[in-house]
Design an enzyme around this catalytic site. Structure first.
Site, PDB file in Angstrom:
ATOM      1  N   HIS A  28      -7.823  -2.243  -3.768  1.00 20.61           N
ATOM      2  CA  HIS A  28      -6.541  -2.000  -4.453  1.00 20.61           C
ATOM      3  C   HIS A  28      -6.115  -3.220  -5.266  1.00 20.61           C
ATOM      4  O   HIS A  28      -5.632  -3.085  -6.391  1.00 20.61           O
ATOM      5  CB  HIS A  28      -5.452  -1.665  -3.436  1.00 20.61           C
ATOM      6  CG  HIS A  28      -5.578  -0.282  -2.868  1.00 20.61           C
ATOM      7  ND1 HIS A  28      -5.657   0.833  -3.662  1.00 20.61           N
ATOM      8  CD2 HIS A  28      -5.621   0.151  -1.598  1.00 20.61           C
ATOM      9  CE1 HIS A  28      -5.754   1.917  -2.896  1.00 20.61           C
ATOM     10  NE2 HIS A  28      -5.738   1.519  -1.633  1.00 20.61           N
TER      11      HIS A  28
ATOM     12  N   GLU B 245       0.242   3.616  -3.216  1.00 15.86           N
ATOM     13  CA  GLU B 245       0.113   5.010  -2.759  1.00 15.86           C
ATOM     14  C   GLU B 245       1.376   5.493  -2.065  1.00 15.86           C
ATOM     15  O   GLU B 245       1.362   6.513  -1.375  1.00 15.86           O
ATOM     16  CB  GLU B 245      -1.083   5.140  -1.786  1.00 15.86           C
ATOM     17  CG  GLU B 245      -2.427   5.065  -2.472  1.00 15.86           C
ATOM     18  CD  GLU B 245      -3.593   5.112  -1.497  1.00 15.86           C
ATOM     19  OE1 GLU B 245      -3.436   5.665  -0.398  1.00 15.86           O
ATOM     20  OE2 GLU B 245      -4.659   4.588  -1.849  1.00 15.86           O
TER      21      GLU B 245
ATOM     22  N   HIS C 198       0.837  -1.205   0.000  1.00 19.54           N
ATOM     23  CA  HIS C 198       0.000   0.000   0.000  1.00 19.54           C
ATOM     24  C   HIS C 198       0.872   1.255   0.000  1.00 19.54           C
ATOM     25  O   HIS C 198       0.871   2.024  -0.936  1.00 19.54           O
ATOM     26  CB  HIS C 198      -0.949   0.022   1.203  1.00 19.54           C
ATOM     27  CG  HIS C 198      -2.008   1.068   1.054  1.00 19.54           C
ATOM     28  ND1 HIS C 198      -1.757   2.397   1.281  1.00 19.54           N
ATOM     29  CD2 HIS C 198      -3.299   0.987   0.657  1.00 19.54           C
ATOM     30  CE1 HIS C 198      -2.860   3.091   1.023  1.00 19.54           C
ATOM     31  NE2 HIS C 198      -3.808   2.254   0.655  1.00 19.54           N
TER      32      HIS C 198
HETATM   33 CO    CO Z   1      -5.617   2.935  -0.116  1.00 19.34          CO
END
Ligand code: CO
Length: 304
Positions: A245, A213, A182
């Site tokens: 995601h 991200e 992530h």
């Molecule tokens: Co996220």
């Protein structure tokens, strides 16, 4: 001594032993009642039903190890909690979860954050619990907070080996494993991620990692894959759940998913949509972190 006297002596001894050990048992039982333990599992949360398998596997493991111990979930994401509430699924926030555990008689609480690394969200969770503890100082005798999944080099080795094992069947000869973490744009998570990446690479040179991200992005991943002349990859999330995601940013059909962008570069792509939460080694590590924590948020820090 006649036979019945011997019998009486033996009976008296057995009775004394029974009373003595019974007493000890009674005292122990009393102290256990006085400090009933409870577990709070804290995750970011997910609204993707298929991703729940990870949470279910973790809950089963925790209930097995901490039998007869109240267990409550909290999702730190208010957006996800609101979305689920509209569908009739009520997941408490931190304040409500702590109140619930207290009402169930819990006096010694073990909070286990299900975060992967000690990034900004872990810090926020810790602070939120600390504030609640300060607000209600008489509720709990102790509130231990466990460390996240990937805290030490050894943790990274355990998780790395488990991830490699779980992808083995799907990953053919000469196929690279690409993991999507992530990540966070700012803060320490980027550095933690680099450490984990190095440990994983030490286990298998054909494991490549980037974040959706975070600070290490897709372009860096692509450059690395090209440098290693990778022609085929297995994509897998390095996240607790295979949620939004994993299903969209990693494996989705849109042009900007990692799968589409890799295919556009002539790289063959296979998908393994599996969250880390389903791996028994991962559950084991979280449970170890929960059980071993001595970080009691109700206590003042030791004077130096
Ligand atoms: Co996220």
């Amino acid at each position: 001594m006649v036979f019945w006297q011997k019998g009486r002596l033996a009976f008296a001894l057995v009775l004394m032993a029974f009373l003595f050990f019974g007493q000890v048992d009674f005292v122990q039982a009393k102290s256990q009642v006085a400090a009933k333990e409870g577990i709070l599992l804290a995750a970011f949360g997910t609204s993707v039903p298929e991703a729940k398998t990870s949470f279910q596997a973790l809950e089963k493991a925790f209930r097995g190890k901490f039998a007869n111990t109240p267990l409550v979930w909290t999702y730190t994401s208010q957006i996800i909690r609101k979305k689920l509430a509209k569908q009739g699924e009520m997941i408490p926030g931190i304040a409500d979860a702590l109140k619930l555990l207290y009402k169930q008689g819990v006096r010694v609480l073990r909070v286990q954050p299900l975060h992967l690394m000690a990034g900004e969200e872990y810090t926020e969770l810790e602070r939120a619990i600390l504030l609640e503890v300060k607000k209600h100082p008489t509720r709990f005798q102790a509130v231990y907070i466990g460390r996240p999944l990937l805290e030490s080099r050894e943790d990274a080795e355990i998780v790395g080996r488990a991830v490699l094992k779980s992808s083995q069947a799907k990953r053919g000869e000469g196929t690279a494993l690409v993991l999507m973490g992530h990540g966070q744009e700012h803060g320490r998570a980027g550095l933690a991620f680099e450490g984990v990446r190095q440990v994983f690479a030490g286990l298998d040179k054909m494991v490549f990692m980037a974040t959706v991200e975070g600070q290490r992005d897709f372009d860096e991943l692509l450059a690395e894959l090209k440098a290693h002349q990778v022609k085929k990859v297995l994509l897998q999330p390095l996240m607790l759940v295979a949620g939004d995601h994993a299903r969209n940013d990693l494996g989705g059909d849109e042009d900007d998913s990692w799968a589409s962008r890799l295919k556009a570069q002539g790289i063959a792509v296979d998908l393994n949509l599996q969250g880390l939460g389903v791996l028994p080694e991962v559950a084991e590590l979280y449970m170890e972190h929960a059980a071993k924590s001595k970080d009691d948020l109700t206590k003042e820090p030791k004077k130096q």
